[in-house]
Scaffold this motif. Structure first.
Motif, PDB file in Angstrom:
ATOM      1  N   ALA A 582       0.842  -1.197   0.000  1.00  0.00           N
ATOM      2  CA  ALA A 582       0.000   0.000   0.000  1.00  0.00           C
ATOM      3  C   ALA A 582       0.881   1.253   0.000  1.00  0.00           C
ATOM      4  CB  ALA A 582      -0.915  -0.002   1.209  1.00  0.00           C
ATOM      5  N   GLN A 583       1.982   1.177   0.764  1.00  0.00           N
ATOM      6  CA  GLN A 583       2.904   2.296   0.857  1.00  0.00           C
ATOM      7  C   GLN A 583       3.559   2.568  -0.496  1.00  0.00           C
ATOM      8  OE1 GLN A 583       3.161   3.881   4.008  1.00  0.00           O
ATOM      9  NE2 GLN A 583       3.736   5.335   2.414  1.00  0.00           N
ATOM     10  N   LEU A 584       4.069   1.496  -1.113  1.00  0.00           N
ATOM     11  CA  LEU A 584       4.720   1.655  -2.421  1.00  0.00           C
ATOM     12  C   LEU A 584       3.726   2.220  -3.438  1.00  0.00           C
ATOM     13  CD1 LEU A 584       6.832  -1.632  -2.507  1.00  0.00           C
ATOM     14  CD2 LEU A 584       7.748   0.678  -2.781  1.00  0.00           C
ATOM     15  N   ARG A 585       2.468   1.726  -3.340  1.00  0.00           N
ATOM     16  CA  ARG A 585       1.445   2.211  -4.269  1.00  0.00           C
ATOM     17  C   ARG A 585       1.278   3.722  -4.146  1.00  0.00           C
ATOM     18  NH1 ARG A 585       0.879   0.590  -8.446  1.00  0.00           N
ATOM     19  NH2 ARG A 585       0.809   2.705  -9.100  1.00  0.00           N
ATOM     20  N   SER A 586       1.254   4.195  -2.883  1.00  0.00           N
ATOM     21  CA  SER A 586       1.009   5.636  -2.711  1.00  0.00           C
ATOM     22  C   SER A 586       2.219   6.450  -3.198  1.00  0.00           C
ATOM     23  CB  SER A 586       0.651   5.966  -1.268  1.00  0.00           C
ATOM     24  OG  SER A 586       1.805   5.936  -0.472  1.00  0.00           O
ATOM     25  N   TRP A 587       3.429   5.901  -3.027  1.00  0.00           N
ATOM     26  CA  TRP A 587       4.615   6.611  -3.544  1.00  0.00           C
ATOM     27  C   TRP A 587       4.587   6.650  -5.064  1.00  0.00           C
ATOM     28  CZ3 TRP A 587       8.644   3.563  -0.140  1.00  0.00           C
ATOM     29  CH2 TRP A 587       8.539   3.992   1.188  1.00  0.00           C
ATOM     30  N   LEU A 588       4.268   5.504  -5.659  1.00  0.00           N
ATOM     31  CA  LEU A 588       4.238   5.447  -7.127  1.00  0.00           C
ATOM     32  C   LEU A 588       3.188   6.415  -7.671  1.00  0.00           C
ATOM     33  CD1 LEU A 588       4.562   1.569  -7.602  1.00  0.00           C
ATOM     34  CD2 LEU A 588       6.278   3.278  -8.238  1.00  0.00           C
ATOM     35  N   ASP A 589       2.023   6.425  -6.992  1.00  0.00           N
ATOM     36  CA  ASP A 589       0.957   7.324  -7.434  1.00  0.00           C
ATOM     37  C   ASP A 589       1.374   8.786  -7.307  1.00  0.00           C
ATOM     38  OD1 ASP A 589      -0.551   5.172  -8.021  1.00  0.00           O
ATOM     39  OD2 ASP A 589      -1.853   5.281  -6.242  1.00  0.00           O
ATOM     40  N   ALA A 590       2.230   9.058  -6.309  1.00  0.00           N
ATOM     41  CA  ALA A 590       2.668  10.441  -6.099  1.00  0.00           C
ATOM     42  C   ALA A 590       3.842  10.783  -7.012  1.00  0.00           C
ATOM     43  CB  ALA A 590       3.050  10.645  -4.636  1.00  0.00           C
ATOM     44  N   GLY A 591       4.235   9.820  -7.847  1.00  0.00           N
ATOM     45  CA  GLY A 591       5.300  10.071  -8.818  1.00  0.00           C
ATOM     46  C   GLY A 591       6.706   9.998  -8.241  1.00  0.00           C
ATOM     47  N   LEU A 592       6.859   9.382  -7.072  1.00  0.00           N
ATOM     48  CA  LEU A 592       8.200   9.271  -6.475  1.00  0.00           C
ATOM     49  C   LEU A 592       8.964   8.110  -7.106  1.00  0.00           C
ATOM     50  CD1 LEU A 592       7.371   9.689  -2.673  1.00  0.00           C
ATOM     51  CD2 LEU A 592       8.767  11.240  -4.061  1.00  0.00           C
ATOM     52  N   ALA A 593      10.282   8.289  -7.253  1.00  0.00           N
ATOM     53  CA  ALA A 593      11.126   7.154  -7.641  1.00  0.00           C
ATOM     54  C   ALA A 593      11.277   6.291  -6.391  1.00  0.00           C
ATOM     55  CB  ALA A 593      12.482   7.645  -8.108  1.00  0.00           C
ATOM     56  N   CYS A 594      11.086   4.979  -6.544  1.00  0.00           N
ATOM     57  CA  CYS A 594      11.052   4.103  -5.353  1.00  0.00           C
ATOM     58  C   CYS A 594      12.280   3.218  -5.251  1.00  0.00           C
ATOM     59  CB  CYS A 594       9.814   3.211  -5.407  1.00  0.00           C
ATOM     60  SG  CYS A 594       8.307   4.147  -5.226  1.00  0.00           S
ATOM     61  N   VAL A 595      12.528   2.730  -4.042  1.00  0.00           N
ATOM     62  CA  VAL A 595      13.576   1.721  -3.825  1.00  0.00           C
ATOM     63  C   VAL A 595      12.879   0.435  -3.364  1.00  0.00           C
ATOM     64  CG1 VAL A 595      15.473   3.280  -3.281  1.00  0.00           C
ATOM     65  CG2 VAL A 595      13.894   2.563  -1.464  1.00  0.00           C
ATOM     66  N   PRO A 596      13.511  -0.725  -3.598  1.00  0.00           N
ATOM     67  CA  PRO A 596      12.902  -1.977  -3.142  1.00  0.00           C
ATOM     68  C   PRO A 596      12.753  -2.001  -1.615  1.00  0.00           C
ATOM     69  CG  PRO A 596      14.766  -2.418  -4.600  1.00  0.00           C
ATOM     70  CD  PRO A 596      14.780  -0.963  -4.305  1.00  0.00           C
ATOM     71  N   VAL A 597      11.657  -2.580  -1.159  1.00  0.00           N
ATOM     72  CA  VAL A 597      11.438  -2.705   0.279  1.00  0.00           C
ATOM     73  C   VAL A 597      11.459  -4.191   0.662  1.00  0.00           C
ATOM     74  CG1 VAL A 597       9.888  -2.207   2.217  1.00  0.00           C
ATOM     75  CG2 VAL A 597      10.051  -0.612   0.295  1.00  0.00           C
ATOM     76  N   SER A 598      12.245  -4.498   1.700  1.00  0.00           N
ATOM     77  CA  SER A 598      12.358  -5.897   2.145  1.00  0.00           C
ATOM     78  C   SER A 598      11.314  -6.197   3.203  1.00  0.00           C
ATOM     79  CB  SER A 598      13.720  -6.164   2.772  1.00  0.00           C
ATOM     80  OG  SER A 598      14.724  -5.854   1.853  1.00  0.00           O
TER      81      SER A 598
END
Ligand code: C2E
Ligand code: CA
Ligand code: CA
Length: 767
Positions: A582-598
């Motif tokens: 859910a967190q990654l989804r909100s970052w992606l939706d906000a247009g942030l470049a993401c890093v992998p989360v373990s």
């Protein structure tokens, strides 16, 4: 002369008359005293027996409540993990139900949805085909939000009668919504009725569970229980007593009565409400037995009463003494284990708490367990099993000393209270005692060996007002764990263990509700790539945090092992994966470049056949690119499981997820497995390099390991790096990624964005 003769003749006649009068008066006095005594004694016996029977009924009723509560809480725990999201995932649910059934708590477990469709798993038949159950009371009650226990019902999937337990299933996301289904557990009546101590007073009494209409819910297994289906049905002699009992049952209050069944022996009955449905525990004692006891006492009273004409002062004391003795004899028969003649648990508890000197540190509770006894019972049969238990009882009671106690609690569980003021002597004595138990009678020619183990707990002053049964319950946990290691003979249990056991129980009890209420949070700790000039954010590890409104902040190191032990850690892991997605989804939706989360994956997960599908299902539900999810498996899993692990990891890998081996260097040697399992990264635990960095030998080993890992193609992540100095050294030695306080502690997602992800956006976009 005649006059003289007259005088001579009159005088003996007068004497005889006087003697006769005196005798008559004497007899009358004796008779009166006797009648009074007989009445007083009879009343006293009846009263004390009544009181004692009530106590027994109370004990049975709490045992019943406990047994029901245990089953409901297992269901409640399980219900937390059945949600709207997996309610149609039959395979997943059946797997979970199978685990519960295999743990022995129920014969069968299943779920029924609001539209009445039910699936389940049965201990004998395995997965049950879907069927419709909407008309069942247990489904309707659960759908109204109530936990429910049924009266005995005809078992539609088995033979005989069963009891159905049900609890509501809620939709996780929407608090306050109506239940979306019913989680149902089924026990056979026979298995459940074993909870009742059905034979009392040396076989002269028994316990039934009845409802407010007098229907017998659980019939005691005892021969004389008569087998009436309804207690009011029997042709009772006394209509008044019957009416009174009917009235009491209807009003839900306890009472007692004396009944004479036509043609049968009279009975004394005591009943108390169980607190579940409209059930009552009914203790029945044959009046013949009571009469026999009475007769003995009365005979003694007659002798005493005659004697009392002379010494009436002593009478009262003697009567009281007899009463006490007879009461003691009665109680004795309810406090004895029929199989072995030892005290039972209730007797042990009473005796133990009656003597304050036991709580001065000089005495210990010793709980014995026989490893392999149930197998022995299966192989050699019940008779041989009972004979073995009797020989063990003989060994123990032969060893017990003045002031000490011994009891059989259940099956193969024996409990002793031993003098342990000299610890070494006590240890030697216990070892000798266990040798004797292990060498006790076995069926001729049997190679079979029973191994005994014991758990020892020193009683302290603070235990004086604790329930011995609860202490013993806690002691049983480490003893059960020790079963796997036949080398262990004595398990020591201390105050800290008591506190831990209590805490673990508390955690277990509230964790499932906590998950429902979303009390768990996913914190993120940054990981930095240190190969270049400047460290660059390259990932994060999701770490669970729990701030419970009931017990405060609980560290994962404390609750994860508890939940790992009962299997529910899988639900935490799944929840964490959902949060992270859910967190990654909100970052992606906000247009942030993401890093992998373990995300950490506990070993429990590997037992799910469809692990990969489950993970993919969660990740795809949020349309998260697979490379943004990494899964961490601890080194201990790698060391102990073989093919299953390799297959799961390979499959996850094929689906594009990253996989790390966690806690490398914490003691299990996973080196040989490394090359067989396609990990992407290996995480070096702090214990591996923390102090090792200081010694030259440690440095050599670490350097060698990092080099080897690099040659095998693994990314190396050093975890728990606290200082700049450590980070610099690790960089020099070729370690690629660092996670630790030096770059940042685990923090809530917003802080992670503010302090790490947002500042790294330019660097991340350039890559
Ligand atoms: P772990 O997976 O090895 O997690 C790393 C632990 O090291 C974390 O402790 C983290 O807070 C701590 N740590 C990070 N940097 C430093 C440092 O510089 N110095 C020191 N001394 N410690 C550092 P935490 O969060 O208390 O977690 C403890 C363990 O609990 C984890 O060890 C993991 O085994 C388990 N755990 C935590 N979250 C989860 C989860 O969501 N699922 C599962 N299955 N286990 C989890
Ligand atoms: Ca980890
Ligand atoms: Ca770790």
């Amino acid at each position: 002369m005649p006059a003289t003769r007259n005088v001579e003749q009159n005088s003996p006649r007068k004497g005889i008359a006087a003697t006769a009068i005196a005798c008559a008066a004497g007899i009358a006095t004796v008779a009166t005293v006797l009648v009074v005594c007989v009445n007083v004694i009879s009343q006293e016996i009846a009263a004390s027996l009544d009181l004692f029977m009530r106590e027994v009924a109370q004990v049975e009723s709490s045992a019943m409540q406990g047994a029901i509560e245990d089953r409901l809480s297992i269901l409640r725990g399980a219900s937390a993990f059945v949600t709207d999201r997996n309610l149609d995932d039959d395979e997943l649910l059946i797997e979970r139900f199978r685990e519960i059934v295999e743990s022995g708590s129920f014969e069968r477990v299943g779920v029924v949805t609001a539209d009445g469709r039910g699936i389940g798993y049965d201990s004998r038949q395995g997965e049950l085909p879907a069927a419709f159950y909407s008309d069942r009371a247990y489904v309707q009650m659960a759908l109204q939000g109530e936990a429910y226990v049924s009266d005995p019902l005809d078992d539609m999937w088995g033979s005989g009668m069963c009891i159905v337990f049900s609890v509501p299933v809620y939709n996780v996301k929407h608090e306050g919504d109506a239940p979306i289904g019913a989680l149902v557990g089924i026990s056979t009546v026979d298995e459940f009725a074993d909870t009742l101590d059905t034979s009392l007073f040396g076989g002269n009494g028994y316990v039934n569970i009845i409802d407010s209409d007098g229907n017998v819910i659980f019939l005691s297994g005892h021969d004389e229980s008569g087998g009436e289906a309804n207690v009011f049905e029997g042709p009772f002699e006394s209509a008044d007593a019957l009416d009174e009992m009917r009235g009491n049952l209807a009003e839900g209050v306890g009472g007692s009565a004396e009944f004479t069944v036509d043609g049968g022996s009279p009975k004394m009955v005591v009943y108390v409400p169980v607190g579940i449905n409209d059930w009552f525990a009914e203790v029945v004692l044959s009046a013949d037995y009571l009469e026999a006891k009475n007769r003995t006492v009365l005979l003694a009273s007659v002798v005493m009463a005659v004697f009392a004409v002379g010494v009436s002062g002593g009478l009262l004391a003697a009567v009281l003494g007899t009463r006490r003795r007879s009461q003691r004899r009665l109680e004795q028969s309810a406090l004895t284990d029929l199989l072995t003649g030892l005290d039972n648990g209730l007797a042990f508890k009473r005796k133990c708490s009656a003597r304050p000197e036991h709580f001065d540190g000089g005495f210990s509770l010793v709980l014995f367990n026989l490893v392999g006894f149930s197998l022995f019972n299966t192989v050699f049969g019940y008779q041989e099993g009972s004979a073995l238990l009797r020989s063990i009882a003989a060994v123990l009671s032969h060893d017990v000393r003045d002031g000490e106690l011994v009891a059989r609690l259940s099956d193969d569980r024996f409990l002793m209270l031993v003098d342990s003021s000299d610890i070494e002597a006590a240890e030697g004595r216990l070892l000798g005692l266990m040798d004797r138990i292990d060498n006790t009678l076995r069926p001729e020619g049997a190679q079979y060996r029973i191994v005994s183990q014991c758990c020892v707990y020193r009683l302290l002053r603070t235990d004086a007002d604790r329930d011995v049964n609860l202490i013993v319950q806690d002691m049983a946990v480490p003893l059960e764990r020790a079963k796997d290691d036949a080398g262990v003979r004595i398990v020591l249990f201390d105050e800290d263990d008591v506190a831990c056991a209590k805490r673990a129980r508390q955690i277990e009890n509230i964790a499932s509700t906590a998950l429902q209420k979303e009390e768990f949070a996913a914190y993120l700790q940054p990981q930095y790539d240190i190969r270049g000039e400047e460290p660059v954010l390259c990932g994060a590890e999701a770490l669970v945090r729990w701030n419970s409104p009931i017990i405060g902040f609980v560290a994962p190191d404390e609750f994860i092992p508890v939940l790992e032990a009962n299997g529910s850690v899988r639900h935490i892991d799944r929840y964490m994966l959902e949060r992270v997605c859910a967190q990654l989804r909100s970052w992606l939706d906000a247009g942030l470049a993401c890093v992998p989360v373990s995300v950490n994956l506990s070993r429990r997960n590997l037992f799910s056949a469809d692990l990969v599908e489950q993970i993919e299902h969660v990740v795809d539900a949020q349309s998260i690119p697979h490379h943004l999810i990494k899964l961490e498996l601890t080194e201990s899993i790698v060391a102990e499981s073989e093919e299953r692990l390799a297959n799961a990891v390979e499959k996850l890998h094929e689906h594009g997820f990253g996989i790390s081996m966690d806690d490398f260097g914490t003691g299990y040697s996973a080196f040989p497995k490394l090359k067989d399992v396609p990990f992407d990264a290996v995480k070096l635990d702090r214990s591996f390099f923390g102090e090792a960095i200081e010694s030259s030998r440690g440095r050599t080993v670490l350097l060698g390991v990092i080099e080897l890992l690099e040659r095998l193609g693994f990314e190396t992540v050093a975890e728990g790096v606290e200082t700049e100095k450590e980070a610099a050294q690790l960089k020099r030695w070729g370690c690629q990624v660092v996670q630790g306080y030096v770059f940042g502690r685990p923090v809530p997602a917003e802080e992670f964005v503010r302090d790490h992800l947002a500042p790294a956006q330019d660097q991340l976009r350039r890559r």
